[in-house]
Motif scaffolding. Structure first.
Motif, PDB file in Angstrom:
ATOM      1  N   ASP A 175       0.824  -1.211   0.000  1.00  0.00           N
ATOM      2  CA  ASP A 175       0.000   0.000   0.000  1.00  0.00           C
ATOM      3  C   ASP A 175       0.858   1.261   0.000  1.00  0.00           C
ATOM      4  O   ASP A 175       0.343   2.361  -0.225  1.00  0.00           O
ATOM      5  CB  ASP A 175      -0.917   0.016   1.232  1.00  0.00           C
ATOM      6  CG  ASP A 175      -1.990  -1.060   1.150  1.00  0.00           C
ATOM      7  OD1 ASP A 175      -2.294  -1.492   0.017  1.00  0.00           O
ATOM      8  OD2 ASP A 175      -2.508  -1.463   2.210  1.00  0.00           O
ATOM      9  N   ASP A 176       2.158   1.106   0.268  1.00  0.00           N
ATOM     10  CA  ASP A 176       3.059   2.251   0.284  1.00  0.00           C
ATOM     11  C   ASP A 176       3.704   2.490  -1.071  1.00  0.00           C
ATOM     12  O   ASP A 176       4.642   3.276  -1.171  1.00  0.00           O
ATOM     13  CB  ASP A 176       4.148   2.049   1.341  1.00  0.00           C
ATOM     14  CG  ASP A 176       3.590   2.090   2.752  1.00  0.00           C
ATOM     15  OD1 ASP A 176       2.619   2.827   2.975  1.00  0.00           O
ATOM     16  OD2 ASP A 176       4.128   1.373   3.619  1.00  0.00           O
ATOM     17  N   ARG A 177       3.227   1.795  -2.107  1.00  0.00           N
ATOM     18  CA  ARG A 177       3.740   2.008  -3.456  1.00  0.00           C
ATOM     19  C   ARG A 177       2.674   2.695  -4.304  1.00  0.00           C
ATOM     20  O   ARG A 177       1.491   2.353  -4.235  1.00  0.00           O
ATOM     21  CB  ARG A 177       4.122   0.677  -4.122  1.00  0.00           C
ATOM     22  CG  ARG A 177       5.235  -0.080  -3.418  1.00  0.00           C
ATOM     23  CD  ARG A 177       6.549   0.693  -3.467  1.00  0.00           C
ATOM     24  NE  ARG A 177       6.967   0.993  -4.815  1.00  0.00           N
ATOM     25  CZ  ARG A 177       7.591   0.126  -5.610  1.00  0.00           C
ATOM     26  NH1 ARG A 177       7.844  -1.092  -5.180  1.00  0.00           N
ATOM     27  NH2 ARG A 177       7.963   0.486  -6.817  1.00  0.00           N
ATOM     28  N   LEU A 178       3.102   3.632  -5.115  1.00  0.00           N
ATOM     29  CA  LEU A 178       2.197   4.310  -6.041  1.00  0.00           C
ATOM     30  C   LEU A 178       2.069   3.461  -7.302  1.00  0.00           C
ATOM     31  O   LEU A 178       3.073   2.978  -7.843  1.00  0.00           O
ATOM     32  CB  LEU A 178       2.739   5.697  -6.373  1.00  0.00           C
ATOM     33  CG  LEU A 178       1.849   6.605  -7.234  1.00  0.00           C
ATOM     34  CD1 LEU A 178       1.978   8.043  -6.771  1.00  0.00           C
ATOM     35  CD2 LEU A 178       2.206   6.497  -8.715  1.00  0.00           C
ATOM     36  N   HIS A 179       0.844   3.258  -7.784  1.00  0.00           N
ATOM     37  CA  HIS A 179       0.590   2.409  -8.954  1.00  0.00           C
ATOM     38  C   HIS A 179       0.142   3.289 -10.126  1.00  0.00           C
ATOM     39  O   HIS A 179      -0.811   4.058 -10.022  1.00  0.00           O
ATOM     40  CB  HIS A 179      -0.468   1.359  -8.631  1.00  0.00           C
ATOM     41  CG  HIS A 179       0.027   0.310  -7.684  1.00  0.00           C
ATOM     42  ND1 HIS A 179       0.398  -0.953  -8.087  1.00  0.00           N
ATOM     43  CD2 HIS A 179       0.253   0.351  -6.339  1.00  0.00           C
ATOM     44  CE1 HIS A 179       0.808  -1.652  -7.038  1.00  0.00           C
ATOM     45  NE2 HIS A 179       0.728  -0.877  -5.967  1.00  0.00           N
ATOM     46  N   LEU A 180       0.864   3.139 -11.250  1.00  0.00           N
ATOM     47  CA  LEU A 180       0.647   3.977 -12.434  1.00  0.00           C
ATOM     48  C   LEU A 180       0.415   3.092 -13.648  1.00  0.00           C
ATOM     49  O   LEU A 180       1.289   2.309 -14.030  1.00  0.00           O
ATOM     50  CB  LEU A 180       1.871   4.880 -12.666  1.00  0.00           C
ATOM     51  CG  LEU A 180       1.921   5.710 -13.949  1.00  0.00           C
ATOM     52  CD1 LEU A 180       0.793   6.725 -13.984  1.00  0.00           C
ATOM     53  CD2 LEU A 180       3.277   6.414 -14.073  1.00  0.00           C
ATOM     54  N   GLY A 181      -0.780   3.183 -14.246  1.00  0.00           N
ATOM     55  CA  GLY A 181      -1.058   2.465 -15.477  1.00  0.00           C
ATOM     56  C   GLY A 181      -0.598   3.265 -16.685  1.00  0.00           C
ATOM     57  O   GLY A 181      -0.589   4.498 -16.653  1.00  0.00           O
ATOM     58  N   MET A 182      -0.197   2.582 -17.760  1.00  0.00           N
ATOM     59  CA  MET A 182       0.235   3.247 -18.987  1.00  0.00           C
ATOM     60  C   MET A 182      -0.424   2.575 -20.186  1.00  0.00           C
ATOM     61  O   MET A 182      -0.316   1.355 -20.359  1.00  0.00           O
ATOM     62  CB  MET A 182       1.754   3.210 -19.135  1.00  0.00           C
ATOM     63  CG  MET A 182       2.499   4.053 -18.125  1.00  0.00           C
ATOM     64  SD  MET A 182       4.262   4.217 -18.504  1.00  0.00           S
ATOM     65  CE  MET A 182       4.781   5.339 -17.196  1.00  0.00           C
ATOM     66  N   ILE A 183      -1.118   3.372 -21.008  1.00  0.00           N
ATOM     67  CA  ILE A 183      -1.765   2.864 -22.211  1.00  0.00           C
ATOM     68  C   ILE A 183      -1.572   3.865 -23.339  1.00  0.00           C
ATOM     69  O   ILE A 183      -1.221   5.018 -23.106  1.00  0.00           O
ATOM     70  CB  ILE A 183      -3.284   2.631 -21.998  1.00  0.00           C
ATOM     71  CG1 ILE A 183      -3.954   3.948 -21.563  1.00  0.00           C
ATOM     72  CG2 ILE A 183      -3.540   1.521 -21.006  1.00  0.00           C
ATOM     73  CD1 ILE A 183      -5.446   3.922 -21.684  1.00  0.00           C
ATOM     74  N   GLY A 184      -1.834   3.398 -24.568  1.00  0.00           N
ATOM     75  CA  GLY A 184      -1.713   4.320 -25.691  1.00  0.00           C
ATOM     76  C   GLY A 184      -2.252   3.711 -26.971  1.00  0.00           C
ATOM     77  O   GLY A 184      -2.882   2.646 -26.979  1.00  0.00           O
TER      78      GLY A 184
END
Length: 846
Positions: A510-519
Motif C-alpha cells: 500500500d506504500d507504493r504508487l501504482h501507475l497504469g500506462m496505455i496508448g
C-alpha cells in the motif's frame, strides 16, 4: 534526353504522399547524416525501403537510430517511382527512397544548402535516379545543360563551380537523371517559401545477384589474446571456398574493429595481403588496417554486417553471450553460420574462483537501474551537452553531489577527478581495452577499502541509496565510457550492504504508487516526447503533473501495462509494447503485466490475469488522439486520475481563395477558415517593431470559431498577444509554459537557501521534485505541436531559434498552416540565362 523534368507530375498525389511521409517519419525519425569521419550534413533526412542512405559511407539495411530495418516504401510513393524508373530502365527495382527535409532557415547566399556531389554509393550506377519535389526550391547541375538535356563528358567528370545550370522545382515536379548524366554533379540550392521536401528513389543493387560481391563476415570473442590454429584453419577454409565460387574476384570480408578475434583476424588477413576487407568501427582505436565504415553502436553495427553477408564465420566457446546473439540473428535471416568452437578460457558470469569475493559485473549493474525506493537514478552525460554548471577548477563535484565530474580536467579547466580513467587511448590501446583496465583497477581499489577513489564511490553510493539521483559528467558519451563502471561499483556497494539503504517494498504494498500506462495501438516506436513523459513521471518531475500517494509526493511507481508476450527487444507495434521495450532498456524493475509477460522478462516483472482496470491505479498515463474508442473508454474510467498526453492528428483549414498579402482582412480570413473545434497553436517572435503583430494576431484570433481552443507557450510577444485576445473572447486556452532551470541558491552544506522558490512550482512541489529543465523551450514546442491540430506562426523575420524550432517540428508533423511575416518574402531571382526556357526538360510519359 538524359535529364528530364515533368512539371506537376505527382501534384495530384501530394496529400497521399505527405501522409505516407508522416508514417515513415514516425517509424524512422529524421537525422543529420555524417559527412566524412566527423562532419554532419545540416539537412535532416530519413529513408524507406530495403536500404537507407546513412552517410557519405553509403547504405545500410538497419536504421541505427531505431535498431530496426528501414520502413517499407508506401504504395503511392512506390507506384509513382517504379513506373518512372521502368520507363527508362526496364529492369528497375525501387530499393530505397531518401527523404530530404529542407527549411527556409537553411538558405545561404554564399553556397547551396546541400553541396555539389555525385551519387556513387550505389553498386548499380546505370539505373536512373528519380526525384520528386514538394514545395519550391532550386536544383543545381554542375555544367551547362544543352538543348538535348545533356552535359559534356568533361563536365560530368569534373566539377566547374563557375559553370552551372539552375532549375526551379515546384510542387509535384519530377526530375530524372539517367544515362551518362546519372553521374553528373548536382546540388540543392535555396528553398523558396517555407520548406521543400525532396524524395529520391534509387536502385542500389545490380540487376543480377551474380554481379554483386560475395560477402563474408567474421566475428569472434573479445577475450582472444591470440588467433588459435583452429581459427586460422577456418579462415583459410573461407579463403579456399571463395576461390571455388563464380564471384571469387568480387568478394568482400567484413570485420569489426573490436579487440580480440576480430582485430587478430584483420592482422592475419593483412599478412596474407588480402585487399577486400572492410572494418566496421565500434571504437576510437585509431590504428586501422583496412578502410572503415561507421554505422552506430556495437549491436546495430553487427546486425548490419550480418544482414549484408552471404556467409558468417563465428568463433565462440559456445557460451559467450555476444556471439550467441550474433549467431541467432544470422539464423533469423534464413542463413546458417559457419561456427568454429574454441576451448573455453573463462566464462561470462563475472564470478571469481573459490574463496574470492564477487567482482562487480562488467556489462550490467548488479541491480536494475531504478529499484523501488532504495536507489536513485545514476546517469552518465557528456559535458559538452550538459555543461559545467557547479564544477570548477577547485570542485570536481557539486556540493550536494548531484553532479560528479569523472574526467581528467580537459579544456574546461575543471579540477581533475579522483574517478578519472588513468589509462589512455592510443595506437596500442582501444577504448574498450582502457575501460576494461579501469574496471580491473577499480576492483582493486574497492578491495583496499580506503583512499580517494573508494571514498568518492562510497559518497555516490550513499546518495543513491537514499533515493537521490547522481549525474556522472564525462567527455565520452554517447561512446562507451568508464562512467558505467563507476555506476556499477556504486550499485555493487549498495547491494553488498557497504552503505545504508532502505529495502525495496513489494509491488503490492500500500506504500507504493501504482501507475497504469496505455496508448495508441498503431504507434511504432516511442517519440522522444513520449520517452520524456515516461521518464519524468517515474522521477515525479513532470512539467505539469505532480504524483502523490496519501498526500505525499512519490517517485519510482509500480507500472502497469497490457502485454501479449513476444520478444521484448523486438519491433513491438503499439504504444503498450513500446513502453515495455523502453522500461526493459532502462532496466526498470517494478512492472506488472496484465496479460502475458514478454519473452525474457527482467527480474521483478510480474504477470497477472487481473483485468487492466484504471480504477484500481493511483494514476493512468494515456497517449490519445481523441479518436481511439478503447483508449478513450479507459481514460473515462480513470476520471480525475487520468494524465493524458494528447497526440492530435493534423487538421489544417485554409481560406479559399488564399487572400492576397496586402488584403486588410487577410488574417481574419485565415482565422475564419479554421475548422470548428480545432486546437489552434499560435507561436512567434518575442519582440516586434510597431503594432503589426499585435493587430494581426488579434484579427486572426478574433475570427476563430468560438469552439476552438488556443494552444500557446506563455512567452511574451506573439504568445501573449494571442492569449490576451482569446481570454477577452472567453475562448478556451491551453498554455504550456517552458520550465527553464533557474539558478538554485545553495548554502555551504548543500541545502537550498531559505526563500528560494522556482517560478513554475506548484505551491506544494518541493525542490527535490523540480520540474525545470535546461532544454525546456524545445520540449515545450513539441508538446504544443502534439497537442494542437494546426499551427500558425507570426515572425518578425529574426529567425529566432525557438520560433524556427516550432515551425520546423510542426511542418514535419504536417500541422504547419501558415507563417505570417510583416514584409512579403521575395523569392531569390534566378538568372534566366542560366537555364532559359529549355523545353527539353519537359517530357510527357503518357
Amino acid at each position: 534526353m538524359p535529364i528530364h523534368i515533368v512539371r506537376g507530375y505527382a501534384e495530384a498525389q501530394k496529400n497521399a504522399v505527405m501522409e505516407e511521409i508522416e508514417s515513415i517519419v514516425q517509424k524512422a525519425p529524421p537525422f543529420n547524416p555524417r559527412a566524412g569521419k566527423f562532419g554532419r550534413i545540416k539537412v535532416k533526412m530519413t529513408n524507406c525501403g530495403k536500404y537507407g542512405w546513412l552517410s557519405t559511407e553509403g547504405y545500410t539495411k538497419i536504421n541505427p537510430i531505431t535498431g530496426r530495418r528501414w520502413p517499407k516504401i508506401p504504395p503511392t510513393i512506390a507506384q509513382i517511382m517504379l513506373k518512372v524508373g521502368q520507363q527508362f530502365y526496364p529492369e528497375f527495382r525501387l530499393e530505397t527512397v531518401l527523404i530530404n527535409l529542407y527549411e527556409n532557415s537553411m538558405n545561404n547566399p554564399e553556397k547551396p544548402i546541400l553541396g555539389f556531389h555525385q551519387d556513387t554509393s550505389e553498386r548499380n550506377k546505370k539505373a536512373p535516379i528519380i526525384s520528386l519535389t514538394f514545395g519550391q526550391g532550386t536544383f543545381l547541375v554542375g555544367g551547362k545543360v544543352d538543348a538535348a538535356g545533356k552535359l559534356t563528358a568533361a563536365e560530368i567528370k569534373k566539377l566547374d563551380r563557375t559553370l552551372t545550370t539552375n532549375i526551379v522545382l515546384g510542387d509535384g515536379d519530377l526530375l530524372v537523371m539517367h544515362g551518362d548524366e546519372r553521374l553528373c554533379f548536382h546540388a540543392a540550392g535555396e528553398v523558396i517559401g517555407d520548406r521543400r521536401i525532396n524524395l529520391t528513389g534509387r536502385m542500389v543493387d545490380p540487376i543480377s545477384a551474380a554481379d554483386k560481391p560475395l560477402i563474408f563476415s567474421m566475428i569472434g570473442m573479445e577475450r582472444n589474446q591470440t588467433l588459435l590454429p583452429a581459427e586460422q584453419a577456418e579462415i583459410e577454409k573461407v579463403m579456399a571456398f571463395r576461390q571455388t565460387t563464380d564471384r571469387k574476384n568480387a568478394s568482400e570480408i567484413l570485420l569489426t574493429d573490436r579487440p580480440g578475434f576480430d582485430t587478430l583476424a584483420a592482422t592475419y588477413l593483412k599478412s596474407r595481403k588480402y585487399p577486400s576487407v572492410f572494418l566496421y568501427e565500434t571504437s576510437e582505436n585509431t590504428k586501422k588496417l583496412y578502410p572503415t565504415r561507421y554505422i552506430g553502436n556495437e549491436e546495430n553495427t553487427v546486425n548490419e554486417m550480418l544482414e549484408e553477408s552471404n556467409y558468417f564465420l563465428a568463433s565462440t566457446n559456445g557460451e559467450d553471450k555476444f556471439m550467441q546473439r550474433a549467431i541467432e540473428y544470422f539464423r533469423a535471416t534464413g542463413k546458417e553460420p559457419w561456427i568454429v568452437t574454441i576451448p573455453d578460457i573463462d566464462n561470462d558470469s563475472g564470478e571469481g574462483g573459490e574463496g574470492e569475493t564477487t567482482e562487480p559485473p562488467i556489462d550490467q549493474p548488479p541491480e536494475p537501474q531504478r529499484p523501488a525506493k532504495s536507489v536513485g537514478l545514476c546517469i552518465v552525460t557528456n559535458i559538452s551537452d550538459s555543461g559545467s554548471r557547479g564544477l570548477s577548477s577547485t570542485a570536481w563535484h557539486t556540493s550536494d553531489l548531484t553532479r560528479v565530474y569523472i574526467g581528467r580536467g580537459g579544456s574546461q579547466g575543471i579540477m581533475r577527478s579522483p574517478l578519472h580513467n588513468p589509462f589512455i587511448i592510443d595506437g596500442e590501446n582501444s577504448r574498450e581495452k582502457v575501460i576494461d583496465s579501469f574496471r580491473r583497477e577499480s576492483w582493486r581499489q574497492l578491495q583496499i577499502g580506503s583512499g580517494g577513489f573508494y571514498d568518492a564511490i562510497e559518497r555516490i553510493a550513499t546518495r543513491l541509496a537514499s533515493g537521490k539521483s547522481v549525474e556522472l559528467v564525462c567527455h565520452c558519451k554517447p561512446l562507451a565510457c568508464h562512467g558505467s563502471t563507476i555506476r556499477n561499483a556504486a550499485l555493487w556497494m549498495i547491494k553488498e550492504g557497504k552503505v545504508d539503504s532502505t529495502p525495496d517494498e513489494p509491488t503490492d504494498s500500500d506504500d507504493r504508487l501504482h501507475l497504469g500506462m496505455i496508448g495508441l495501438n498503431w504507434i511504432e516506436g516511442l517519440a522522444p516526447r513520449s520517452e520524456l513523459e515516461i521518464e519524468s513521471l517515474i522521477d515525479n518531475k513532470h512539467r505539469e503533473w505532480y504524483l502523490k500517494l496519501n498526500g505525499k509526493p512519490a517517485k519510482n511507481p509500480v507500472i502497469h501495462v497490457r502485454g501479449t508476450g513476444g520478444v521484448i527487444a523486438g519491433p513491438q507495434v503499439g504504444f503498450d509494447g513500446q513502453v515495455q521495450r523502453y522500461l526493459y532498456r532502462e532496466r526498470y524493475k517494478d512492472v506488472i503485466v496484465h496479460g502475458k509477460l514478454p519473452d525474457e522478462a527482467p527480474d521483478g516483472w510480474v504477470e497477472t490475469d487481473l483485468p487492466f482496470d484504471p480504477t484500481k491505479f493511483n494514476y493512468l498515463f494515456a497517449q490519445w488522439d481523441e479518436v481511439d474508442p478503447d483508449v478513450g473508454a479507459l481514460i473515462a474510467a480513470a476520471d480525475s486520475k487520468a494524465l493524458v498526453a494528447y497526440y492530435r492528428l493534423p487538421n489544417v483549414g485554409l481560406p479559399n481563395p488564399i487572400p492576397e498579402f496586402d488584403d486588410p482582412q487577410r488574417y481574419a480570413k485565415y482565422g475564419a477558415a479554421v475548422p470548428p473545434g480545432t486546437y489552434v497553436a499560435v507561436v512567434g517572435s518575442r519582440e516586434f517593431k510597431g503594432n503589426w503583430a499585435k493587430n494581426a494576431i488579434e484579427q486572426f484570433v478574433n475570427a476563430l470559431p468560438a469552439s476552438c481552443t488556443l494552444v500557446s507557450g506563455g512567452a511574451k510577444g506573439a504568445d501573449t498577444f494571442a492569449e490576451t485576445t482569446a481570454d477577452a473572447r472567453g475562448m478556451k486556452t491551453l498554455i504550456h509554459n517552458a520550465r527553464w532551470v533557474q539558478k538554485k541558491t545553495r548554502l555551504p552544506d548543500g541545502t537550498i537557501a531559505p526563500g528560494f522558490k522556482p517560478k513554475y512550482f506548484p505551491a506544494d512541489r518541493t525542490v527535490e521534485f523540480s520540474n525545470e529543465r535546461a532544454n525546456a523551450g524545445p520540449e515545450r514546442n513539441k508538446v504544443i505541436v502534439y497537442e494542437s491540430h494546426s499551427l500558425y506562426a507570426f515572425s518578425n523575420g529574426d529567425n529566432s531559434p525557438g520560433t524556427q524550432d516550432a515551425i520546423s517540428f510542426s511542418s514535419l508533423k504536417d500541422k504547419l498552416a501558415q507563417v505570417f511575416e510583416k514584409e512579403a518574402k521575395k523569392p531569390s531571382p534566378i538568372d534566366e540565362s542560366e537555364y532559359g526556357s529549355l523545353d527539353i526538360f519537359y517530357y510527357d510519359f503518357e
